[in-house]
Scaffold this active site. Structure first.
Site, PDB file in Angstrom:
ATOM      1  N   GLU A  31      -9.885  26.644 -27.533  1.00  0.00           N
ATOM      2  CA  GLU A  31     -11.227  27.012 -27.993  1.00  0.00           C
ATOM      3  C   GLU A  31     -11.408  26.524 -29.422  1.00  0.00           C
ATOM      4  O   GLU A  31     -10.539  26.731 -30.265  1.00  0.00           O
ATOM      5  CB  GLU A  31     -11.408  28.527 -27.901  1.00  0.00           C
ATOM      6  CG  GLU A  31     -12.575  29.113 -28.662  1.00  0.00           C
ATOM      7  CD  GLU A  31     -13.916  28.521 -28.256  1.00  0.00           C
ATOM      8  OE1 GLU A  31     -14.704  28.181 -29.163  1.00  0.00           O
ATOM      9  OE2 GLU A  31     -14.177  28.406 -27.040  1.00  0.00           O
ATOM     10  N   HIS A  49     -27.005  39.768 -12.664  1.00  0.00           N
ATOM     11  CA  HIS A  49     -28.115  39.500 -11.748  1.00  0.00           C
ATOM     12  C   HIS A  49     -27.742  39.800 -10.303  1.00  0.00           C
ATOM     13  O   HIS A  49     -26.588  39.620  -9.893  1.00  0.00           O
ATOM     14  CB  HIS A  49     -28.543  38.041 -11.868  1.00  0.00           C
ATOM     15  CG  HIS A  49     -29.209  37.728 -13.168  1.00  0.00           C
ATOM     16  ND1 HIS A  49     -30.520  38.058 -13.428  1.00  0.00           N
ATOM     17  CD2 HIS A  49     -28.745  37.120 -14.297  1.00  0.00           C
ATOM     18  CE1 HIS A  49     -30.846  37.658 -14.648  1.00  0.00           C
ATOM     19  NE2 HIS A  49     -29.781  37.092 -15.203  1.00  0.00           N
TER      20      HIS A  49
END
Length: 480
Positions: A31, A49
């Site tokens: 990262e 969702h």
């Protein structure tokens, strides 16, 4: 040489590292920032969702519904804040009523449980503060809210605890084929070698892909701006309130957060990668559109504005596949519902890696549970017991959120410790309240320096280079 190098420490990269750590696989996540979850993962709507929006047969549809169920399981065993509160998609005219009906049929085709259409009266009975102009709504009971950065951190911590590796401050500058795998070059001069590489670099995934493959897709960063309101507004609605989606996204939502606040947003504007600034025009648009759904939001109670970037490509679906270069995989173009889909994407990517030749032998032992002390949620008896075991739990550092020194010290000694004030914030919640760290920030900085054994000047606000203290203002010996 490691087995798998994952590029990118967002929710997709952390989910994959977690799944690979269940196997006798040498996995490494790299990262470019000084912590995981600092890109799109920490700046989004934080919605799980239900899965009615993606078109049936797409990767989005499959991963969304599978991820919705899996996130609930992950949050329970990894002690991550999550609530299944359901969502409403509001319609305001006949055309939108028809779209709500279509979304219901789409949700049923995708396997979304319990999805149905509500009448205007049912909407107002369920959500009295929603606009009286709503004519119908799609109700999806499986939708939820989550703390996305805490989920990513929990996944990465659990992976590291089980033998996986994370290399922070490791920006990838080049990738080339090397024998049976790939050589990955980093900005600090180091090189890494891995048999397989998985590109999960968010808005930069096109740049990473192009280091290895012919150019196939372009990421256009699309910015969404938000209001975060104080807990005084947190009970204005009890479900996630959407408007009917359009070609630019799911529209402006109004929703509670798992921490008790209210979130309103986002808009959708193309932006440069790295542009996280909020604008007067963008926020005015958010207020205007949100008023159509929930007119009673009191924006004087706003405690923070922020923006996040979506990774939008010209391909109208997620890109989750092995690339033209064998052994190099893309998890790219992960816009909404990317947060919800990430755990399911990770499971599928493990399958793909296995099909490509990665040996997947399960570990005999695997520590797959995690517990975090959240002092403000303890009973009086539990608080007394915690303080008796560790007096630092009796020292309140963040008054707004009731976060103790004990919780901060715990975070600094977990498998993937933070090195910045906002890194502690993402793990503990200090600085997330009404004063936004104005009171507790300096104290958190002192604790980080003490526990990590570094000078306070090395403790950043968030990313590398975001210094809080640059030096002493008074230097020298005793005054004469």
């Amino acid at each position: 040489m490691v087995d798998v190098i994952i590029i990118g420490g967002g929710i997709c990269g952390c989910s994959l590292l977690y799944e690979l750590s269940k196997y006798k696989v040498n996995a490494l996540l790299v990262e470019k920032e000084n912590d995981v979850s600092v890109g799109t993962t920490k700046a989004n709507s934080a919605i799980v969702h239900a899965g009615y929006d993606p078109h049936p047969g797409t990767k989005m549809a499959r991963y969304n519904v599978e991820g919705n169920a899996y996130i609930k399981e992950l949050c329970a065993k990894l002690d991550v804040p999550y609530k299944q509160i359901g969502s409403l998609v509001l319609a305001f005219d006949g055309e939108q009523d028809a779209l709500v009906q279509e979304l219901c049929r789409r949700g049923q085709a995708n396997g979304v449980p319990g999805v149905r259409v509500l009448s205007a009266q049912e909407v107002r009975e369920m959500e009295p503060n929603v606009s009286e102009k709503a004519t119908s709504a799609l109700y999806a009971p499986s939708a939820g809210i989550v703390s996305p950065w805490e989920l990513a951190i929990a996944l990465a911590e659990t992976a590291v605890k089980n033998g996986a590796k994370v290399s922070l401050n490791s920006e990838v500058t080049g990738i080339e084929k090397a024998g049976d795998g790939y050589r990955v070059s980093l900005a600090d001069g180091r090189t890494l070698e891995g048999r397989f590489v998985v590109n999960a670099a968010g808005v930069y995934c096109d740049k990473i892909n192009d280091m290895v493959n012919p150019h196939r897709f372009t990421v256009q960063a699309n910015k969404g701006e938000y209001y975060l309101l104080d807990k005084s507004q947190g009970e204005l609605v009890s479900h996630v309130i959407f408007q009917c989606p359009s070609k630019v996204g799911k529209g402006v939502l109004v929703s509670p957060t798992v921490h008790g606040n209210l979130i309103v947003g986002p808009n959708a504007e193309d932006a440069e990668k790295g542009d996280l600034g909020t604008t007067g025009g963008g926020l005015a648009f958010v207020r205007e559109k949100a008023a159509l759904s929930v007119p009673g939001v009191n924006y004087r109670e706003s405690i923070r504005n922020f923006a996040g970037l979506r990774a939008v490509t010209e391909i109208d679906d997620f890109i989750v596949e092995e690339s033209e270069s064998k052994g190099f995989f893309n998890i790219a173009g992960i816009k909404s519902p990317g947060l919800t889909s990430a755990p399911a994407i990770a499971l599928d990517m493990v399958r793909m890696l296995g099909a490509a030749g990665l040996a997947l032998e399960k570990k005999e032992t695997y520590e797959d549970e995690r517990h975090v002390v959240r002092f403000k949620h303890l009973s009086h008896e539990e608080r007394a017991k915690a303080i008796a075991q560790n007096p630092l739990y009796g020292q309140i550092v963040c008054r707004c959120e009731t976060i103790t020194e004990g919780e901060i010290v715990d975070a600094l000694h977990r498998p993937l410790p933070p090195c910045s004030v906002d890194g502690v914030k993402r793990r503990c919640g200090s600085g997330m309240g009404r004063c936004q760290g104005g009171f507790c920030g300096p104290r958190v900085q002192e604790i980080i320096a003490r526990e990590l054994g570094v000078p306070q000047t090395e403790v950043m606000l968030d990313r590398a280079g975001m210094a809080i203290i640059t030096g002493e203002t008074k230097m020298g010996g005793d005054a004469e």
